[in-house]
Design a protein around this motif. Structure first.
Motif, PDB file in Angstrom:
ATOM      1  N   PHE A   4       6.846  -6.280  -4.230  1.00  0.00           N
ATOM      2  CA  PHE A   4       5.707  -5.744  -3.501  1.00  0.00           C
ATOM      3  C   PHE A   4       4.371  -6.200  -4.096  1.00  0.00           C
ATOM      4  N   GLU A   5       4.317  -6.379  -5.401  1.00  0.00           N
ATOM      5  CA  GLU A   5       3.092  -6.898  -6.014  1.00  0.00           C
ATOM      6  C   GLU A   5       2.818  -8.327  -5.549  1.00  0.00           C
ATOM      7  N   LEU A   6       3.847  -9.147  -5.532  1.00  0.00           N
ATOM      8  CA  LEU A   6       3.685 -10.517  -5.064  1.00  0.00           C
ATOM      9  C   LEU A   6       3.218 -10.549  -3.614  1.00  0.00           C
ATOM     10  N   PHE A   7       3.797  -9.664  -2.793  1.00  0.00           N
ATOM     11  CA  PHE A   7       3.401  -9.631  -1.391  1.00  0.00           C
ATOM     12  C   PHE A   7       1.963  -9.137  -1.240  1.00  0.00           C
ATOM     13  N   ALA A   8       1.561  -8.164  -2.047  1.00  0.00           N
ATOM     14  CA  ALA A   8       0.173  -7.692  -2.003  1.00  0.00           C
ATOM     15  C   ALA A   8      -0.799  -8.818  -2.327  1.00  0.00           C
ATOM     16  N   VAL A   9      -0.441  -9.674  -3.269  1.00  0.00           N
ATOM     17  CA  VAL A   9      -1.281 -10.833  -3.594  1.00  0.00           C
ATOM     18  C   VAL A   9      -1.345 -11.781  -2.412  1.00  0.00           C
ATOM     19  N   ASP A  10      -0.203 -11.991  -1.744  1.00  0.00           N
ATOM     20  CA  ASP A  10      -0.204 -12.837  -0.546  1.00  0.00           C
ATOM     21  C   ASP A  10      -1.134 -12.265   0.524  1.00  0.00           C
ATOM     22  N   LEU A  11      -1.113 -10.943   0.692  1.00  0.00           N
ATOM     23  CA  LEU A  11      -1.982 -10.306   1.674  1.00  0.00           C
ATOM     24  C   LEU A  11      -3.447 -10.482   1.297  1.00  0.00           C
ATOM     25  N   GLY A 109       4.336   8.796  -0.994  1.00  0.00           N
ATOM     26  CA  GLY A 109       3.139   9.614  -0.941  1.00  0.00           C
ATOM     27  C   GLY A 109       2.060   9.287  -1.952  1.00  0.00           C
ATOM     28  N   ARG A 110       2.274   8.308  -2.837  1.00  0.00           N
ATOM     29  CA  ARG A 110       1.247   7.971  -3.834  1.00  0.00           C
ATOM     30  C   ARG A 110       1.059   6.454  -3.912  1.00  0.00           C
ATOM     31  N   PRO A 111      -0.166   6.004  -4.201  1.00  0.00           N
ATOM     32  CA  PRO A 111      -0.404   4.556  -4.317  1.00  0.00           C
ATOM     33  C   PRO A 111       0.325   3.984  -5.534  1.00  0.00           C
ATOM     34  N   THR A 112       1.124   2.944  -5.308  1.00  0.00           N
ATOM     35  CA  THR A 112       1.902   2.345  -6.389  1.00  0.00           C
ATOM     36  C   THR A 112       1.515   0.896  -6.679  1.00  0.00           C
ATOM     37  N   VAL A 113       0.927   0.226  -5.707  1.00  0.00           N
ATOM     38  CA  VAL A 113       0.438  -1.151  -5.879  1.00  0.00           C
ATOM     39  C   VAL A 113      -0.955  -1.214  -5.272  1.00  0.00           C
ATOM     40  N   GLY A 127      -2.940  -4.224  -9.640  1.00  0.00           N
ATOM     41  CA  GLY A 127      -2.336  -3.185 -10.465  1.00  0.00           C
ATOM     42  C   GLY A 127      -1.061  -2.686  -9.831  1.00  0.00           C
ATOM     43  N   GLY A 128      -0.052  -2.445 -10.666  1.00  0.00           N
ATOM     44  CA  GLY A 128       1.221  -1.964 -10.158  1.00  0.00           C
ATOM     45  C   GLY A 128       2.213  -1.743 -11.280  1.00  0.00           C
ATOM     46  N   PRO A 129       3.497  -1.647 -10.938  1.00  0.00           N
ATOM     47  CA  PRO A 129       4.516  -1.358 -11.955  1.00  0.00           C
ATOM     48  C   PRO A 129       4.577  -2.359 -13.100  1.00  0.00           C
ATOM     49  N   SER A 130       4.184  -3.610 -12.856  1.00  0.00           N
ATOM     50  CA  SER A 130       4.259  -4.620 -13.920  1.00  0.00           C
ATOM     51  C   SER A 130       2.988  -4.696 -14.751  1.00  0.00           C
ATOM     52  N   GLY A 131       1.999  -3.858 -14.445  1.00  0.00           N
ATOM     53  CA  GLY A 131       0.769  -3.849 -15.220  1.00  0.00           C
ATOM     54  C   GLY A 131      -0.445  -4.205 -14.387  1.00  0.00           C
TER      55      GLY A 131
END
Length: 261
Positions: A4-11, A109-113, A127-131
């Motif tokens: 999901f972090e990688l996809f957020a960067v793509d977005l 229900g909470r922002p994770t990425v 920002g996300g699970p990997s830092g």
């Protein structure tokens, strides 16, 4: 990075691809504010959100989307993308390079990425699970807040004191009087600077869910904290307090809680 972090960067890169060519150029603009209010929306806002939504629908058709320009689609889904295609539209139309693309993933229900993208500077704050990291020019740099345990030493920010009501303005004025330095007019970029260790505190009011959701994972993964003015998790009230060093949060809340909603 996670999927999901990688996809957020793509977005974020797609949002930049669409929005940046309009900056300081020609585009259609309208005012969605009521009488006596100015709330601009541009062709860049609309086209950027539409482009992001297309990518989400193609990749994760079961995910929900909440966007400033085109509303809600499955907002109760387990995974919901929250979009502000251009945060700081006023800066955008003024030709000031402080606007950002905000993209968040809410899970359970909470922002994770979260992503704060600044296309003019080729910056993506993630920002996300990997830092937390800053992606720029093909490389990446870890993000970390800086220590600042005393409000008297803090550099603080808000976009515009006019966003505050009478009680809120009084609270902000007291916090500003206690701080070492205050800067105005940075929109969401101020929150990126909290994660980068340049600004210590941002306080704002009247924010919508798309204004603050992306900020939470970026600042938290960098070691900071984001709350409402009661010191609780951000909510629909729209009052946001972001700090790099949690030591100054309670010092600011002594004043802000008096105007909390």
């Amino acid at each position: 990075m996670t999927e999901f972090e990688l996809f957020a960067v793509d977005l974020a890169r797609e949002a930049a691809r669409v929005s940046l060519p309009y900056f300081r150029g020609a585009y259609e603009e309208s005012d969605k504010g009521g009488p006596g209010a100015f709330d601009p929306v541009t062709q860049a806002d609309q086209e950027a959100e539409a482009a992001i939504r297309r990518l989400i629908a193609a990749r994760y058709p079961d995910h929900g989307v909440i966007g400033e320009e085109y509303g809600e689609d499955r907002p109760d889904a387990e995974h919901v993308w929250i979009l502000d295609p251009i945060d700081g539209t006023r800066a955008f139309i003024a030709g000031l390079p402080l606007w950002t693309n905000l993209i968040a993933l809410r899970t359970g229900g909470r922002p994770t990425v979260g992503v704060i993208g600044q296309p003019c500077l080729d910056e993506i704050f993630l920002g996300g699970p990997s830092g937390a990291r800053l992606l720029k020019a093909g490389g990446e740099t870890p993000l970390a807040v800086r220590p600042c345990p005393r409000l008297n030493d803090a550099l603080i920010a808000t976009t515009d004191p006019d966003m505050f009501t009478g009680a809120e303005l009084g609270a902000w004025t007291q916090v500003r009087a206690a701080a070492r330095l205050a800067r105005l007019g940075c929109d969401a970029y101020a929150y990126a600077m909290v994660a980068a260790g340049r600004i210590d505190l941002v306080a704002e009011s009247g924010l919508k869910v798309w204004d603050w959701s992306a900020l939470v994972p970026v600042i938290e993964a960098a070691g900071g904290a984001v709350s409402n003015w009661r010191g609780e998790a951000p909510d629909g009230g729209g009052q946001i307090l972001a700090v790099g060093d949690v030591g100054i949060r309670e010092q600011a809340l002594v004043t802000l809680r008096r105007a909390a909603i």
